[in-house]
Design a protein around this motif. Sequence first.
Motif, mmCIF file in Angstrom:
data_model
loop_
_atom_site.group_PDB
_atom_site.id
_atom_site.type_symbol
_atom_site.label_atom_id
_atom_site.label_comp_id
_atom_site.label_asym_id
_atom_site.label_seq_id
_atom_site.Cartn_x
_atom_site.Cartn_y
_atom_site.Cartn_z
ATOM 1 N N UNK A 61 39.933 37.929 41.412
ATOM 2 C CA UNK A 61 40.046 39.199 40.707
ATOM 3 C C UNK A 61 40.351 40.393 41.586
ATOM 4 N N UNK A 62 40.699 40.165 42.865
ATOM 5 C CA UNK A 62 40.803 41.279 43.805
ATOM 6 C C UNK A 62 41.895 42.280 43.434
ATOM 7 N N UNK B 49 40.410 31.298 46.813
ATOM 8 C CA UNK B 49 41.513 31.799 45.993
ATOM 9 C C UNK B 49 41.440 33.330 45.968
ATOM 10 N N UNK B 50 41.956 33.944 47.009
ATOM 11 C CA UNK B 50 41.841 35.385 47.192
ATOM 12 C C UNK B 50 43.101 35.909 47.862
ATOM 13 N N UNK B 51 43.698 36.929 47.281
ATOM 14 C CA UNK B 51 44.820 37.603 47.936
ATOM 15 C C UNK B 51 44.263 38.354 49.140
ATOM 16 N N UNK C 198 46.702 40.781 35.294
ATOM 17 C CA UNK C 198 46.564 40.048 36.557
ATOM 18 C C UNK C 198 46.513 38.565 36.213
ATOM 19 N N UNK C 199 47.662 37.916 36.289
ATOM 20 C CA UNK C 199 47.799 36.519 35.854
ATOM 21 C C UNK C 199 47.494 35.588 37.022
ATOM 22 N N UNK C 200 46.592 34.621 36.771
ATOM 23 C CA UNK C 200 46.142 33.748 37.852
ATOM 24 C C UNK C 200 45.277 34.549 38.803
#
Length: 451
Positions: A311-312, A281-283, A305-307
């Motif tokens: 935390x990137x 789960x990483x942008x 920062x929602x969702x």
Amino acid sequence: MTDNPAGLTVVGIGADGWPGLTGTARAALESAEVIIGSDRQLALLSAGESAWSNADPDQPPSEPGLSPGEPGLSPGEPGLSPGGPELSPSGPRLSPGEPKLLVAWPSPMLPAIPGLLEAHRRRRIAVLASGDPMFHGIGATLRRFAENVRVIPHPSSVSLAAARLGWPLADVDLLSLVTAPVEELHPLVHPGRRILVLSRDEHTPGQVAALLQERGYADSKVTVLARLGAPDETIITGTPGALDESGIDPLNVVAVECGAGGAARARVPGLPDDAYESDGQLTKREVRAVTLAQLGPQPGELLWDIGAGSGSVGIEWMRAHPACRAIAIESDPVRAGRISGNARALGVPKLEVVLGRAPDALTGLRAPDVVFIGGGVTRDGVLEAAWDALKSGGRLVANAVTLESEAVLAAGYAKLGGELTRLAVSRAAPVGGFTGWRAMMPVTIWAVVKP
């Protein structure tokens, strides 16, 4: 905000104490009726007692620390901490029968400031500060509580350190770890850079050395400059793995000359994906760089920062400028813990993590300047709650990878306007004995400014 008609002066003082003060600083202390400072700072004045006292040492004050005819303060009242320094009959006095009151800051200091200033508002007050009062000092703090504050600076410890080392301050990065975690050093560590660190205590040099080794900068040069300006000033130098930490004075500055080091971390958005601990789960890096460009971090702004996933986005938002702040909202407790770990490792340990699911988890949070929705945009009420929380001029950016989330973004675009962008990124990857393009999932980005 307190208005002191008698005057409030902040006087910077160095480790050399009274002898190192200018004539202007000495005059301010000589004319003060109340002197406030830490126990260490007040002790530095002892060398000046004979210089500033014109009273008969055999004439004791009517009450230690108080001018005749003025009401006294008991140890339980604001302005006199129990066990704090008191003026002996032979101590400094303004004139016969007009003794000074020396007040040690209580702990915690910040909540006590309004009461102390109010208790002495009709007396001439001098507040002692270490070095330059406006450089991470009490001077800046007092300006929040009092009007017409006069500041008399002394050379700061970083100025003295730069002078000893021959470093031009304009080319040096400065960091205070007096109240901050050592992880805030991470963004400043780059090959060949020079850094001056204000230490919290005698343990800070060792913490700095350990971080440098962890980052692969074991070939750096570390210099600890302690009690700068005092007769017993000391300077020791070593590598991070061979620094002599024995007997370091708590009053010290750490100078770092970064070596060649390991892999450097860019200051611009788009850190490598492997810089983050993640469960997937990483942008991704390319999308993250474009997303941060749309978010447009500005100093002092607060991001939701929602969702947050790993935390990137919030982390790189805070790395954009030391004054940028972010709150990461994440419903999974394992991921929430991972966000905190990533934030520490990448130099922004003050990232706030809220465990909960939007929109309910948004209730009671500080109002944001900018909102990013990286997950949960299809959940009822998330987009609406985020939009309502923004003030006029606030920015909202949302990313989507599924048809359902794209539909929400398309509806928002139709209603509120903004910009829609679709990114299709491919990375080169082995194809048998050859190399081909492997496509990532396309990402739709909606960016809008609230009117």
